[in-house]
Design a protein around this motif. Structure first.
Motif: not given
Length: 325
Positions: A185-211
């Protein structure tokens, strides 16, 4: 003769524009210009606007001029850009592929393919005035299905606009600004470098690097409350490989550490492993009619633990030995 190349360029541009005009959602001249730029065709906005005006006069294309920028789409009853060279088999393949590509391709690319998907569906459904429609191909789509390997779950709800912004930033190598809420439930603002998108079952994952960090993390898209693709671009890290990231077990909450796994399993529960092994070096030893011993080199991960626990008392004597690289 000197005008022939210009005529050819104009024709190619017209075909590209007609192919990219959607049937359902409207698209603006600016959006079409961006799609063409992404495809390597750099054209000025005014040229595209003039072509769209001409199309709306001579084709079954609807122009929404109630407010600017104007939106364009094929009329519902129109056939759009018919892809007559698609065979019934190709039409079937496109229609089946559409569902699997929906979350793995940038929305704009999917939108640019909408004409092909629509035509594929029409080829299978057939027009009322086309008595030669192939019923066998229409039936085939009801004869094949991808089934779940575990308890089916409904996909989580992704906030409006998130997938589009994430896909756009990932496609164009642009920084992405996120409002993210983790499982606690912790919320944060972040700037990330998006590197990949993957689907695992019903979920979508963003692979990224934080600034300011040089390691990768996986964020589930449904926990992203807001996303905004930046205008600032980045150079994609040459050392990052999404396939290797997956092979290292990172989507299974592992860190690439391989172990030699040995366990005993009841023959009835483990028989499928003789047909679908855990690894290429898997070894099976039959202990008696009720039990067998399995040995295989695998990536150690939380997913592996969950998988083993799923067998309950049908698995015993689990051992892991570190494999040195």
């Amino acid at each position: 003769m000197a005008k022939r190349p210009d005529t050819l360029e104009t024709l190619l541009l017209a075909l590209e524009l007609l192919r990219r005009i959607p049937r359902k959602n409207k698209i603006t001249a600016r959006e079409l210009q961006e799609q063409l730029q992404n495809a390597g065709m750099d054209r000025d906005l005014r040229t595209i606007q003039r072509m769209l005006e001409t199309f709306s006069e001579h084709f079954e294309i609807e122009r929404d001029d109630r407010s600017k920028p104007y939106g364009f789409r094929w009329q519902e009853a129109s056939r759009g850009m018919a892809v007559s060279h698609l065979t019934p088999q190709e039409s079937l393949l496109l229609q089946l592929a559409q569902e699997h590509l929906r979350n793995l391709l940038p929305p704009r690319l999917m939108q640019s393919m909408s004409g092909f998907f629509d035509q594929a569906r029409r080829n299978l459904d057939g027009y009322p005035d086309n008595p030669q429609s192939t019923s066998l191909e229409r039936e085939w789509q009801h004869k094949v299905r991808v089934v779940a390997t575990s308890q089916p779950l409904l996909p989580p709800t992704i906030a409006p606009g998130v997938l589009e912004e994430v896909s756009e930033a990932l496609y164009a190598n642009r920084w992405l600004e996120l409002d993210y809420q983790n499982a606690a439930g912790k919320r944060q603002q972040a700037k990330v470098m998006p590197l990949g998108l993957a689907q695992q079952g019903p979920r979508l994952y963003l692979v990224c690097r934080f600034e300011d960090f040089d390691n990768e993390r996986s964020l589930v898209l449904h926990r992203i409350r807001k996303a905004q693709a930046s205008t600032l671009s980045f150079e994609r890290p040459k050392e990052f490989d999404l396939a290797q990231y997956d092979a290292d077990g990172r989507f299974g909450f592992g860190y690439g550490e391989k172990v030699r796994l040995t366990f005993e399993i009841e023959t009835e529960a483990g028989f499928h492993l003789t047909e679908t092994p855990l690894s290429r070096d898997q070894h099976v030893q039959v202990l008696n009619g009720e039990w067998m011993q399995i040995s295989a080199t695998v990536v150690d991960s939380a997913m592996l633990e969950w998988w083993l626990r799923g067998f309950g008392e049908a698995v015993r004597n689990i051992r892991k030995t570190e494999v040195k690289s």
